[in-house]
Design a protein around this motif. Structure first.
Motif, mmCIF file in Angstrom:
data_model
loop_
_atom_site.group_PDB
_atom_site.id
_atom_site.type_symbol
_atom_site.label_atom_id
_atom_site.label_comp_id
_atom_site.label_asym_id
_atom_site.label_seq_id
_atom_site.Cartn_x
_atom_site.Cartn_y
_atom_site.Cartn_z
ATOM 1 N N SER A 1 37.163 28.631 32.967
ATOM 2 C CA SER A 1 38.101 27.953 32.073
ATOM 3 C C SER A 1 39.465 28.597 32.298
ATOM 4 O O SER A 1 39.680 29.769 31.950
ATOM 5 C CB SER A 1 37.672 28.111 30.614
ATOM 6 N N ALA A 2 40.376 27.860 32.907
ATOM 7 C CA ALA A 2 41.669 28.397 33.323
ATOM 8 C C ALA A 2 42.717 28.205 32.236
ATOM 9 O O ALA A 2 42.882 27.100 31.716
ATOM 10 C CB ALA A 2 42.121 27.714 34.613
ATOM 11 N N ILE B 1 33.662 35.427 28.577
ATOM 12 C CA ILE B 1 34.362 36.690 28.704
ATOM 13 C C ILE B 1 35.854 36.447 28.906
ATOM 14 O O ILE B 1 36.250 35.535 29.622
ATOM 15 C CB ILE B 1 33.790 37.527 29.893
ATOM 16 N N SER B 2 36.677 37.242 28.222
ATOM 17 C CA SER B 2 38.107 37.276 28.508
ATOM 18 C C SER B 2 38.457 38.722 28.856
ATOM 19 O O SER B 2 37.575 39.577 28.914
ATOM 20 C CB SER B 2 38.918 36.774 27.312
ATOM 21 N N GLY B 3 39.718 39.020 29.091
ATOM 22 C CA GLY B 3 40.046 40.345 29.591
ATOM 23 C C GLY B 3 39.740 40.365 31.066
ATOM 24 O O GLY B 3 38.655 40.768 31.500
ATOM 25 N N ASP B 4 40.669 39.874 31.881
ATOM 26 C CA ASP B 4 40.376 39.586 33.285
ATOM 27 C C ASP B 4 39.893 40.789 34.088
ATOM 28 O O ASP B 4 39.080 40.650 34.998
ATOM 29 C CB ASP B 4 41.616 38.999 33.958
ATOM 30 N N SER B 5 40.371 41.976 33.761
ATOM 31 C CA SER B 5 39.999 43.151 34.554
ATOM 32 C C SER B 5 38.511 43.468 34.475
ATOM 33 O O SER B 5 37.948 44.059 35.399
ATOM 34 C CB SER B 5 40.820 44.371 34.117
ATOM 35 N N CYS B 6 37.854 43.067 33.370
ATOM 36 C CA CYS B 6 36.420 43.323 33.243
ATOM 37 C C CYS B 6 35.612 42.027 33.298
ATOM 38 O O CYS B 6 34.429 42.011 32.944
ATOM 39 C CB CYS B 6 36.113 44.078 31.953
ATOM 40 N N SER C 1 39.966 32.611 31.594
ATOM 41 C CA SER C 1 40.740 33.424 32.529
ATOM 42 C C SER C 1 42.242 33.184 32.495
ATOM 43 O O SER C 1 42.711 32.050 32.593
ATOM 44 C CB SER C 1 40.230 33.166 33.955
ATOM 45 N N VAL C 2 42.994 34.299 32.423
ATOM 46 C CA VAL C 2 44.444 34.258 32.547
ATOM 47 C C VAL C 2 44.841 33.979 33.993
ATOM 48 O O VAL C 2 45.594 33.048 34.278
ATOM 49 C CB VAL C 2 45.073 35.584 32.061
ATOM 50 N N ASP D 1 45.935 46.001 37.207
ATOM 51 C CA ASP D 1 46.839 47.018 36.687
ATOM 52 C C ASP D 1 47.985 46.407 35.889
ATOM 53 O O ASP D 1 48.617 47.074 35.058
ATOM 54 C CB ASP D 1 47.447 47.844 37.841
ATOM 55 N N ILE D 2 48.240 45.115 36.124
ATOM 56 C CA ILE D 2 49.321 44.411 35.432
ATOM 57 C C ILE D 2 48.789 43.600 34.268
ATOM 58 O O ILE D 2 49.337 43.614 33.165
ATOM 59 C CB ILE D 2 50.068 43.476 36.414
ATOM 60 N N VAL D 3 47.700 42.850 34.522
ATOM 61 C CA VAL D 3 47.097 41.981 33.525
ATOM 62 C C VAL D 3 45.899 42.686 32.908
ATOM 63 O O VAL D 3 44.887 42.898 33.559
ATOM 64 C CB VAL D 3 46.643 40.635 34.148
ATOM 65 N N VAL D 4 46.017 43.049 31.647
ATOM 66 C CA VAL D 4 44.924 43.778 30.983
ATOM 67 C C VAL D 4 43.839 42.808 30.556
ATOM 68 O O VAL D 4 44.149 41.766 29.992
ATOM 69 C CB VAL D 4 45.459 44.538 29.758
#
Length: 248
Positions: free
Chosen positions: A6-7, A189-194, A208-209, A245-248
């Protein structure tokens, strides 16, 4: 629609107004990539800073240009009155679902949050996704509260914040929640890094961001995880480390 990628595109602004041409371009990019769904007016979409008419217009544009891809529209607001008005606007625009976080000025109790979802879901004709985002709302859902809300009519998904990075801890977290909610309610899930950790732990959808900007990259990661190829999904996620590192 609560599966896969889901974008969530940005809501571009220019001269303190929504840049409709730029926004249409972002939606068309997602259509061309054939994402599973599009989410507008979430945190990435600046919903908290837009007036009702601006939000209404964003919802209209997204639905008009999304073609066959379902669109989920954020309806969160500080008052129940405005939440219901936003829900009405989203449904009139043709949204396939709505996204709701418990916004407030004063700290909310669990019963107040439950009542919010109880009232809103009773007025909806489309599915609702629960938006669990303590980083911005400063409200922490318990799994038990998620379980109560998930029983309400029209609730079809829960957008959870980041899971622990350790794979077994992530699996335990997802399984604890899944044990309390009906089978027809998906976990996203949100929080793209994880995100890869959440998907590998069994989350049904990635809200997803980066999917709103780089949908094909996000699709590849999502597809690998949902096919059970955890190693490939991790490899693709590691390639995006500078982005994380930029998008949390």
């Amino acid at each position: 629609m609560f599966f896969g990628l889901s974008a969530f595109p940005l809501t571009p602004m220019y001269d303190d107004a929504v840049d409709e041409k730029a926004f249409i371009g972002l939606i068309q990019r997602l259509v061309n990539a054939e994402v599973d769904s599009i989410g507008v007016l979430g945190s990435t979409g600046n919903y908290a800073y837009l007036a009702r008419e601006e939000r209404k217009r964003v919802a209209q544009i997204a639905v008009q240009h999304a073609e066959k891809i379902p669109v989920m529209v954020g309806i969160s607001a500080l008052s129940l009155r405005d939440v219901l008005l936003n829900a009405e606007d989203a449904q009139t625009a043709g949204a396939s679902a709505v996204l709701l976080a418990p916004m407030s000025y004063q700290k909310l109790t669990e019963n107040e949050v439950y009542k919010l979802y109880e009232v809103v879901t009773s007025k909806l004709s489309v599915p609702l996704c629960v938006y669990d985002n303590p980083g911005t709302t400063h409200f922490n859902f318990s799994d038990e509260l998620h379980g109560r809300i998930a029983q309400l009519p029209n609730v079809r998904s829960i957008k959870i914040p980041g899971v622990p990075m350790e794979s077994q801890a992530a699996l335990d977290r997802v399984n604890r929640l899944r044990a309390l909610i009906p089978k027809h309610v998906s976990i996203g899930i949100s929080g793209d890094s994880c995100a890869v950790t959440g998907l590998n732990a069994g989350c049904d959808v990635w809200y997803s961001v980066i999917g709103g900007l780089f949908p094909k990259v996000a699709q590849s990661l999502t597809a690998a995880a949902q096919k059970g190829d955890a190693e490939e999904a991790l490899r693709l996620s590691k390639r995006l480390a500078p982005m994380w590192d930029i998008v949390v």
